[in-house]
Design an enzyme around this catalytic site. Structure first.
Site: not given
Length: 325
Positions: A45, A104-105, A138, A201, A229, A233, A236
């Protein structure tokens, strides 16, 4: 006399989860130790079972697990491994997280959002972690989310030494892909003795990973530009920034990033990009479909191993980076 005195020496033990065993083996080799044999498997499971095949009682334990895909599975495995060490009477538990998931959060951008980086720190502490070692978080404030020592390691020396040996410094310009990375790019510029440029940006707050590049601030015409950087991810942001540099006359663009997350459309974007070289560390395993000639992966094992040794011997982790970060 009351109590008992012991004359035993400190004992270090190194453990690895299943997320990125190659890096753990390299760290073990650098330290001159073996990884503790560990039995780990998934039940039908999806539940995870872990058992160490050696006693850890009284040992200073270092557990390495990078939060790669499937990220939630490997985070859960790490928490279970920490709990097993705690219940087996480990003297101390230091958690090595080359790539810290959910970093990142780190704050609320809008109402009704979580601060998941803080939740991660709380989970690690509750499981039984005494210390965290991580590479290029980050956001620096994530260090303050954990109620205990956090050793923030830097990949800057590894990456900049490689760049310095590959590119004529007189032609080099360090470029930040956005305003948020300017401080990091500035450290690069200082170490390499190169000028700094910035790609301005805007990100669409309602569409994930949707970026529009506006303009380049700084002279990049005829220059070899190093876009820096902490992580890539979907690719983009970095590929759009590279296109902006080429549009402004850059002679060549090299991308350097600590963490190659490389999810979703990243493979196609990197393959089709005009960037001549992508440089990552092995904080995360590189997906098999991205074994391209223009991707270079540098080892973090020596850096992590030195930090582990300093922690175990009650030395100074900061001394490894003074003047470099």
């Amino acid at each position: 006399m009351t109590g008992i005195k012991t004359t035993g020496e400190k004992k270090m033990m190194l453990f690895s989860g299943r997320a990125h065993p190659e890096l753990a083996k390299e760290v073990a080799h650098e330290l001159g130790v073996g990884l503790v044999p560990t039995k780990a498997h998934d039940f039908a499971n999806g539940e995870i079972y872990v058992r160490y095949q050696e006693s850890v009682r009284g040992a200073d334990c270092f557990l390495i697990q990078s939060h790669t895909a499937p990220i939630n599975k490997w985070i859960m495995e790490q928490l279970i491994m920490i709990d097993a060490l705690k219940r087996a009477s480990a003297r101390s538990i230091s958690v090595i997280i080359p790539f810290y998931g959910y970093a990142r959060q780190d704050k609320k951008h809008r109402g009704r959002e979580p601060i998941s980086a803080r939740l991660m720190a709380d989970l690690l502490k509750t499981a039984g972690a005494d210390r965290i070692l991580s590479v290029d978080l980050h956001a620096d404030q994530v260090q303050g989310y954990f109620d205990g020592p956090v050793d923030h390691l830097f990949a800057l020396p590894v990456l900049t030494d490689y760049i310095a040996g590959r590119v004529d410094r007189d032609r080099l310009t360090v470029v930040s892909p956005d305003a948020g990375r300017v401080r990091v790019a500035d450290r690069w510029a200082d170490r390499l003795g190169a000028p700094l440029a910035i790609v301005h940006k805007r990100r669409d707050p309602d569409v994930a990973n949707q970026v529009t590049v506006h303009e380049v601030v700084g002279d990049v015409s005829g220059r070899v530009c190093v876009l820096v950087d902490d992580m890539i991810d979907t690719g983009g942001t970095i590929c759009a920034a590279a296109d902006a540099l080429f549009s402004n006359g850059a002679a060549d663009v090299i991308v350097a990033s600590t963490h190659g997350v490389l999810s979703g459309p990243a493979a196609d974007r990197l393959k089709n990009s005009k960037v001549s070289e992508f440089i990552f560390t092995d904080s995360l395993p590189t997906p098999g479909e991205l074994e391209l000639d223009k991707i270079t992966v540098l080892s973090l094992a020596p850096t992590i191993a030195r930090a582990v040794r300093e922690v175990f011997e009650d030395g100074s982790v900061t001394s490894l980076f003074e003047g470099n970060a």
